[in-house]
Design an enzyme around this catalytic site. Sequence first.
Site, PDB file in Angstrom:
ATOM      1  N   ARG A  33       8.480  10.989   4.730  1.00  0.00           N
ATOM      2  CA  ARG A  33       7.749  12.078   5.407  1.00  0.00           C
ATOM      3  C   ARG A  33       8.205  12.257   6.859  1.00  0.00           C
ATOM      4  NH1 ARG A  33       4.813  13.577   1.221  1.00  0.00           N
ATOM      5  NH2 ARG A  33       3.839  11.940   0.001  1.00  0.00           N
ATOM      6  N   ASP A  42      -1.452  11.778   4.518  1.00  0.00           N
ATOM      7  CA  ASP A  42       0.019  11.829   4.499  1.00  0.00           C
ATOM      8  C   ASP A  42       0.576  13.022   5.272  1.00  0.00           C
ATOM      9  OD1 ASP A  42       0.123   9.539   2.964  1.00  0.00           O
ATOM     10  OD2 ASP A  42       0.064  10.642   1.077  1.00  0.00           O
ATOM     11  N   GLN A  67      -5.748   4.005  -2.827  1.00  0.00           N
ATOM     12  CA  GLN A  67      -4.963   2.994  -3.547  1.00  0.00           C
ATOM     13  C   GLN A  67      -5.820   1.771  -3.851  1.00  0.00           C
ATOM     14  OE1 GLN A  67      -1.464   2.254  -1.169  1.00  0.00           O
ATOM     15  NE2 GLN A  67      -0.563   4.242  -1.656  1.00  0.00           N
ATOM     16  N   ARG A 120       4.442  -3.973   4.200  1.00  0.00           N
ATOM     17  CA  ARG A 120       3.105  -3.357   4.144  1.00  0.00           C
ATOM     18  C   ARG A 120       2.050  -4.345   3.639  1.00  0.00           C
ATOM     19  NH1 ARG A 120       3.763   2.478   1.559  1.00  0.00           N
ATOM     20  NH2 ARG A 120       1.653   2.659   2.374  1.00  0.00           N
ATOM     21  N   GLY A 157       4.065   2.197  -2.174  1.00  0.00           N
ATOM     22  CA  GLY A 157       2.794   1.472  -2.015  1.00  0.00           C
ATOM     23  C   GLY A 157       1.839   1.782  -3.147  1.00  0.00           C
TER      24      GLY A 157
HETATM   25  C1  S3P Z   1      -2.233   7.472  -2.285  1.00  0.00           C
HETATM   26  C2  S3P Z   1      -3.163   7.122  -1.349  1.00  0.00           C
HETATM   27  C3  S3P Z   1      -2.882   7.115   0.099  1.00  0.00           C
HETATM   28  C4  S3P Z   1      -1.616   7.886   0.437  1.00  0.00           C
HETATM   29  C5  S3P Z   1      -0.497   7.575  -0.497  1.00  0.00           C
HETATM   30  C6  S3P Z   1      -0.873   7.911  -1.921  1.00  0.00           C
HETATM   31  C7  S3P Z   1      -2.602   7.407  -3.706  1.00  0.00           C
HETATM   32  O1  S3P Z   1      -2.711   5.781   0.520  1.00  0.00           O
HETATM   33  O2  S3P Z   1      -1.219   7.599   1.764  1.00  0.00           O
HETATM   34  O3  S3P Z   1       0.670   8.287  -0.142  1.00  0.00           O
HETATM   35  O4  S3P Z   1      -1.848   7.939  -4.554  1.00  0.00           O
HETATM   36  O5  S3P Z   1      -3.662   6.851  -4.016  1.00  0.00           O
HETATM   37  P1  S3P Z   1      -3.976   4.867   0.935  1.00  0.00           P
HETATM   38  O6  S3P Z   1      -4.783   4.614  -0.263  1.00  0.00           O
HETATM   39  O7  S3P Z   1      -3.356   3.586   1.454  1.00  0.00           O
HETATM   40  O8  S3P Z   1      -4.685   5.627   2.004  1.00  0.00           O
END
Ligand code: S3P
Length: 434
Positions: A379, A304, A153, A106, A78
Amino acid sequence: MPGDKSISHRALMLGALAIGRTEITGLLEGEDVLATAAALNSLGAQVARVGDGRWTVDGIGVGALAEPEDLLDLGNSGTAARLLLGMLATHPITAFVTGDSSLRRRPMGRVVEPLSRFGARFATREGSRLPLAVSGAADPIPISYRLPVPSAQVKSAVLLAGLNTPGATTVIEPQPTRDHTERMLRHFGATVSTEPDESGGLRVSVEGFPELTAAPIIVPGDPSSAAFALVAALIVPGSDVIVEGVGINPLRAGLLECLGEMGGDIALLNRREEGGEPVADIRARAGALAGAEIPAERAPRMIDEYPILAVAAAYARGRTVMRGLAELRVKESDRLTAIAVGLEQCGVGVAVDGDDLIVEGVGNSPPGGAMIETRLDHRMAMAFLVLGLAANEPVRIDDAAPIATSFPGFVELMTGLGADISPLRSSPPHAGEG
Ligand code: S3P
């Protein structure tokens, strides 16, 4: 510990947007990060492995991404998908993006919506899912965007889009999320400001058209990976483990707070700073744990870590209540459901109440003895193997392959610490991938 996954993605991406050669040490060589490396090569940067965890990126500069000839396949990641969409949104090229069956489920609407405001155009599947096509804006318009969900993200996607946009691009986050993008942008020479917002959150702005200059990066050990060894040490009697060189960025350190409140014997040793991130060696020793109330406001700082926190909670004496976990439903799997189903199968009392997870701790070894469906979720796989280490009966997982997305050496490392983890004689085909 393997390198931090979030920081590894960002090191490659910003290296690609910088002028010159970025040298990275400690890069996570997990499948997610390798997917980012391959995508950046398709976009015209030159990303190369020069040794164990040592990589170079010959960047092409902000605004110079080339149209990829083929689909960008980001596998399970993601972070790769959403951050790259941010970069693509303000480059006047068209790209087609997909991923594995987990990533294709997703939601991408959370980045498609703000990135469209820059002028990018998207064609997506129903529900803003991958595969999608993005045509980046030729004349992007800077935006000011308030995050509807706490997501690093989404914040990062908007900031990365802001790099090839005139003027200042601003993200307002009601709850602070990991700030690796902001730290690394500054490291490469961009102007990024972070100040309190009148609403009580944070206002993060980046100035467009920076001249990013290649800079060396040392990637700290991943706290989200360290979490598995630390919790294993807390719940397996007689354990005493030091995990070296782990990132302790306060916006990632919520799990350590929780484990401390539960009575876990955890100590931070040799605190230092490496590559602009705080780092420490973390010692964990086995002992009794007690249930705790985990407030919703802590979720972004440990998003996470809930699968492994739930394992610690299963072992602890008394009830643990983890509040405000709506975001867990849209991770690599629906983790809220998956944790509850898995714990129940392992004989642990558990309930989901709205967005809260309630675990009735056994106060000792949980029964175990279940076959856990990992649902293409690394995980979940690692958390339930750790539960198995302290359980009365062995725990099996149906698919260990997803572990390689974030922690390729997990089984070897845990085995080296004395864990008994072995492949089942006949394993089913890789779930969902055919
Ligand atoms: C991440 C942000 C998180 C996290 C993912 C890594 C990142 O997701 O769950 O494993 O590297 O910015 P979200 O931004 O959807 O919360």
